[in-house]
Design a protein around this motif. Structure first.
Motif, PDB file in Angstrom:
ATOM      1  N   GLU A 168       0.662  -1.151  -0.460  1.00 61.61           N
ATOM      2  CA  GLU A 168      -0.489  -0.298  -0.080  1.00 61.61           C
ATOM      3  C   GLU A 168       0.866   1.549  -0.062  1.00 61.61           C
ATOM      4  O   GLU A 168       0.780   1.680  -0.906  1.00 61.61           O
ATOM      5  N   PRO A 173      -0.711  -1.455  -6.539  1.00 59.87           N
ATOM      6  CA  PRO A 173      -2.246  -2.194  -6.706  1.00 59.87           C
ATOM      7  C   PRO A 173      -2.185  -4.222  -6.669  1.00 59.87           C
ATOM      8  O   PRO A 173      -1.450  -4.580  -7.217  1.00 59.87           O
ATOM      9  N   ARG A 211      -3.416   2.084 -16.033  1.00 58.22           N
ATOM     10  CA  ARG A 211      -2.342   1.731 -15.274  1.00 58.22           C
ATOM     11  C   ARG A 211      -1.131   3.003 -16.049  1.00 58.22           C
ATOM     12  O   ARG A 211      -1.006   4.176 -15.660  1.00 58.22           O
TER      13      ARG A 211
END
Ligand code: PSU
Ligand code: MN
Length: 298
Positions: A168, A173, A211
């Motif tokens: 995190e 992700p 992304r």
């Protein structure tokens, strides 16, 4: 770095390619199974219509798409070393031959333009890391190289919740494949959750494209639980793990030797049962990686 001819041709033609690491061959599995597993994974991919790009370092040169002869060379080399990203300049200067970790494999895959990579288990935060600072360079690499990585989570030899926290922090992700339970490598559920679930290779390809459109450098990490039918018996797992960690402490093993030591200990002490679970995990990740590579090539 050198890209193998089949891999180069596939990349130029926009055909699906899947990267595979080689520390699993050099330091993760016992001989002679290591070579058999490496060859089997490549065969599995060819049958699925995906070009395998097993990555390693031979005599100082990173190779993306080792030939069968080169896989033999790596699997049988008594001097073979474990190479993470920080080791690559040294390997180059000294002409070392080594297996590349997830971190170093992600680096070479990204350089070569291979978008998807399957491994067994990831490195992560070690237990006791608040005192030892031992966390795998895999974490940083996954924040740095924008690939898709398929793994069955991290082994319970590591500190799983701390590893999830670090992902995190590092803006990486993690999505669970058809589950929100974060897998524990040998077992399908580690007892911890991920926030997002995806249900198809197409959804993962969509995430990777999003992304890229955002110009983010992070990997998309796909957590693919082992089929519960093949998982390691939980009691055997927990009991062996306690012994493995104690033995590591007694012998003062540290640094890059910890992961290979723990893996080898688990294999010996479970009389190969952990090895069978390991292989089922790997097959499942290679299968999912090949589907994602195809979805991304469409
Ligand atoms: N976890 C496994 N099997 C492995 C490894 C990790 O279940 O073979 C290997 C991978 O190559 C990973 C490396 O990148 O160990 C992590 O080592 P370290 O913890 O020293 O960063
Ligand atoms: Mn370490």
């Amino acid at each position: 770095m050198r890209v193998g001819t089949q891999v180069a041709a596939a990349l130029a033609a926009g055909k699906p390619v899947l990267a595979l690491e080689s520390t699993i061959i050099t330091h993760g599995l016992p001989r002679p199974r290591n070579l058999a597993v490496a060859l089997e994974a490549e065969e599995q991919l060819r049958t699925a219509g995906v070009v395998p790009a097993t990555i390693g370092v031979l005599h100082g040169v990173g190779v993306v798409g080792l030939s069968t002869a080169e896989l033999h060379e790596l699997a049988d080399d008594d001097e073979v070393v474990k190479l993470s990203v920080r080791d690559l300049p040294i390997a180059k200067v000294r002409g070392l031959t080594g297996g590349t970790t997830v971190a170093a494999t992600a680096f070479f895959a990204h350089q070569a333009g291979v978008k998807v990579f399957s491994t067994g288990g990831l490195g992560g935060v070690h237990r006791g890391a608040s005192a030892t600072f031992d966390e795998s360079a895999d974490l940083i690499a996954l924040a740095t190289y924008p690939i898709v990585l398929v793994s069955a989570g991290v082994k319970s030899i590591l500190d799983i919740p701390a590893t999830l926290e670090r992902f995190e922090t590092l803006n990486v992700p993690i999505v669970g494949y058809r589950s929100k339970n974060y897998p524990g490598f040998y077992v399908s559920d580690s007892g911890y959750k991920v926030d997002y679930q995806v249900d198809s290779p197409a959804q993962i390809a969509e995430l990777a494209r999003a992304r890229d459109e955002l110009h983010l450098s992070c990997a998309v990490v796909v957590a693919n639980p082992v089929d519960p039918a093949y998982e390691l018996d939980r009691e055997l797992h927990d009991a062996t793990l306690i012994k493995a960690l104690a033995e590591c402490e007694t012998r003062g093993i540290h640094g890059h030797d910890i992961t290979p030591f723990l893996l080898d200990y688990m294999q010996r002490e479970t009389s190969g049962e952990s090895l069978e679970a390991n292989l089922a995990v790997y097959r499942g990740n290679v299968a999912l990686g090949s589907e994602i590579a195809k979805a991304l090539a469409e």
